[in-house]
Design an enzyme around this catalytic site. Structure first.
Site, PDB file in Angstrom:
ATOM      1  N   ASP A 109      36.435   7.075  -6.805  1.00  0.00           N
ATOM      2  CA  ASP A 109      37.610   7.056  -7.711  1.00  0.00           C
ATOM      3  C   ASP A 109      37.756   7.256  -9.364  1.00  0.00           C
ATOM      4  O   ASP A 109      36.860   7.729  -9.316  1.00  0.00           O
ATOM      5  CB  ASP A 109      39.006   6.085  -7.384  1.00  0.00           C
ATOM      6  CG  ASP A 109      40.100   6.530  -6.651  1.00  0.00           C
ATOM      7  OD1 ASP A 109      40.489   6.969  -7.210  1.00  0.00           O
ATOM      8  OD2 ASP A 109      40.415   6.992  -5.050  1.00  0.00           O
TER       9      ASP A 109
ATOM     10  N   ALA B 105      41.020   6.923   0.317  1.00  0.00           N
ATOM     11  CA  ALA B 105      39.406   5.722   0.855  1.00  0.00           C
ATOM     12  C   ALA B 105      38.343   6.502   0.681  1.00  0.00           C
ATOM     13  O   ALA B 105      37.393   5.740  -0.565  1.00  0.00           O
ATOM     14  CB  ALA B 105      39.074   4.959   1.746  1.00  0.00           C
ATOM     15  N   LYS B 106      38.873   7.655  -0.139  1.00  0.00           N
ATOM     16  CA  LYS B 106      37.207   8.928  -0.502  1.00  0.00           C
ATOM     17  C   LYS B 106      36.675   8.158   0.445  1.00  0.00           C
ATOM     18  O   LYS B 106      35.495   8.232  -0.027  1.00  0.00           O
ATOM     19  CB  LYS B 106      37.685   8.329  -1.645  1.00  0.00           C
ATOM     20  CG  LYS B 106      38.524   8.799  -2.856  1.00  0.00           C
ATOM     21  CD  LYS B 106      39.386   9.348  -4.086  1.00  0.00           C
ATOM     22  CE  LYS B 106      39.983  10.192  -4.389  1.00  0.00           C
ATOM     23  NZ  LYS B 106      41.045   8.870  -4.235  1.00  0.00           N
ATOM     24  N   ARG B 107      36.095   8.579   1.440  1.00  0.00           N
ATOM     25  CA  ARG B 107      34.898   7.529   2.772  1.00  0.00           C
ATOM     26  C   ARG B 107      34.109   9.503   2.339  1.00  0.00           C
ATOM     27  O   ARG B 107      34.208   9.944   2.093  1.00  0.00           O
ATOM     28  CB  ARG B 107      35.007   6.494   3.322  1.00  0.00           C
ATOM     29  CG  ARG B 107      36.225   5.775   3.505  1.00  0.00           C
ATOM     30  CD  ARG B 107      35.162   4.976   2.761  1.00  0.00           C
ATOM     31  NE  ARG B 107      35.449   3.437   3.013  1.00  0.00           N
ATOM     32  CZ  ARG B 107      36.222   2.764   2.067  1.00  0.00           C
ATOM     33  NH1 ARG B 107      36.483   3.466   0.944  1.00  0.00           N
ATOM     34  NH2 ARG B 107      36.893   1.291   2.245  1.00  0.00           N
TER      35      ARG B 107
END
Lengths: 314, 314
Positions: A109, B105-107
């Site tokens: 992020d 969450a940008k998993r």
């Protein structure tokens, strides 16, 4: 810098292995699950208890011969916050036994959000003047797609906490080349090499005393050619190497990852070590000893490639 | 497909806003923190309780005029598993009020590990025959650096659960161009466009009835030119647009993100909405009403750009 601590543990144990703790219920002997379910039911809490009991037994069986563990947080998140609690307790237990803990979370992020992740996994959290360690690992895997804004916060926390990171460079999966192998017009480099060069740059802020920085790279055992290329081109970047064993990588495949001192990489095995008791078809009660036997075998295979592992500059 | 449900909510409320729930203790009025600390102490548990109380009040104030919330999980992970529990309860509460929940969450990972993330955040978890929803959002942000192996598991879960995803394409941060703006030799495309084209391809497996697939893209409000370019080149890809407000993006900047029906994008505001009471310097007891006023203002600014938002093919 934190990877110095990892390097010292690798040399002390003469073992460049990290044991992946990616527990699935299917890997866990019935007697552990039955006990956990009898206490907490067939619930997220019951499953999380089974994971934790299993992990602790593996750590007990491995900590004197394996320098590091790498819990993959996805396998805990799938059991909800209860699983995340088991993750926290796994990290704390491994650290209490002196193991170096790499949290495999591939977080990414920017700005204050990335700072929150860095503090969560490597740093501390302030609650109106009181300080807590939310998860407290020694290193974190991260994804660099967002550029420096996503890495700088981890560098800042790592400088303060003596921790480090591993940035995804060339991943072990079949489709990793879809993006990572493409070439850039700007400098004719592949994307993975460009990302590797960024690691070298970022690492300057976290240089350690053994020639490696606190900004490591994830490079898959399944791509021996790239592993060798990157070892040559990224002299200050330590590698975390997944894809050994179950994914097909062999000790020979990863030979190019090591430097002349036998340093430069730590090789992960998850299923190979965790499921050794199933492969051996031994008494399930002896699952942890089967994992230890498998870890000893892996250590022999790897050190046959590295030779004696020594600290440089001594 | 899940983004159809989002689109319908946007049309129903005539509002292409998603409220970011990225709570920091500094945003929360003292009376909420004092109450939480008096019950649980200045601890991770006390902080998590304050986040949850704050979030619920915001959701209560917003759910009839704002179609969606986007909790950013980093701000919960920093409070440990206790924070993750507050995250779970926030998601559940927003859903109970009929809001569409996008977990930011940008998993990213591969194979069974990515499957674990997809099940954690969008799907279900099996515990020896019993089924649980670990976090249960409607959509998840993901990072596509690992290629199709990291996206396919989310597609599979989304087909089953009627959920969707937003893939990072062109992020809002200053350094996003370090990698994303570089050009590929293979096709002379920028990396962000290449990633956008992959979204179009992946989306074919999740096509919805309004022309948009379940594979959306994250494109920052801070890059109006790229937003317009991508809207034209990615006709089936819905955009999640961060960077509005605090990061500098204006309603005019995001005009290019919308199609002729006023659809095609949902614009996030986190700090702007969450901290409205501080900006207004109103009575802290009225923090939630200040957030509602700010959300109404944002809705007006956005719909001045989109005009009436209508469903196509009617």
């Amino acid at each position: 810098m934190a990877l110095d601590r990892l390097i010292e543990k690798i040399v002390e144990k003469q073992n460049p292995t990290v044991a992946g703790l990616d527990p699935k219920l299917a890997y866990i002997p019935d007697f552990i699950k039955d006990e956990a379910f009898s206490r907490y039911g067939k619930t997220l809490e019951g499953a999380s208890e089974a994971l934790l009991v299993y992990n602790k037994a593996l750590i007990d069986a491995l900590y004197d011969i394996v320098p590091a563990v790498k819990p993959q947080i996805a396998y805990y998140e799938m059991y909800g916050w209860q699983g995340v609690k088991a993750f926290y307790e796994t990290v704390a237990y491994a650290k209490s036994k002196g193991m170096f803990v790499i949290t495999d979370a591939k977080r990414n992020d920017i700005g204050t959000t990335m700072e929150a992740y860095a503090n969560a996994h490597l740093g501390t959290t302030d609650v109106s003047g009181e300080t807590f360690s939310a998860f407290g690992a020694d290193a974190l895997t991260v994804n660099g797609y967002l550029g420096t804004d996503g890495i700088q916060p981890v560098i800042n926390v790592s400088q303060k906490m003596d921790t480090g990171m591993f940035v995804l460079v060339k991943t072990s999966n079949p489709s990793s080349g879809e993006l990572q192998n493409l070439s850039l017009c700007e400098n004719d480099e592949t994307i993975y090499l460009h990302m590797g060069n960024l690691c070298e740059q970022w690492g300057k802020a976290l240089m350690g005393k053994y020639g490696y920085s606190g900004v490591g790279a994830v490079v898959g055992a399944t791509y021996p050619e790239q592993l060798t290329e990157l070892r040559q081109k990224l002299p200050n970047t330590f590698f975390l190497v997944p894809g050994y064993g179950a994914q097909g990588g062999t000790a020979k495949d990863i030979a190019g990852a090591f430097d002349a001192n036998g340093l430069g990489a730590i090789v992960n095995s998850s299923r190979g070590i965790m499921c050794a008791w199933q492969k051996e078809q031994c008494n399930p009660e002896e699952f942890a000893m089967a994992s230890r036997r498998e870890a000893e075998k892996m250590k022999q295979l790897l050190t046959a490639v590295t030779g004696e592992i020594t600290l440089p500059y001594q």
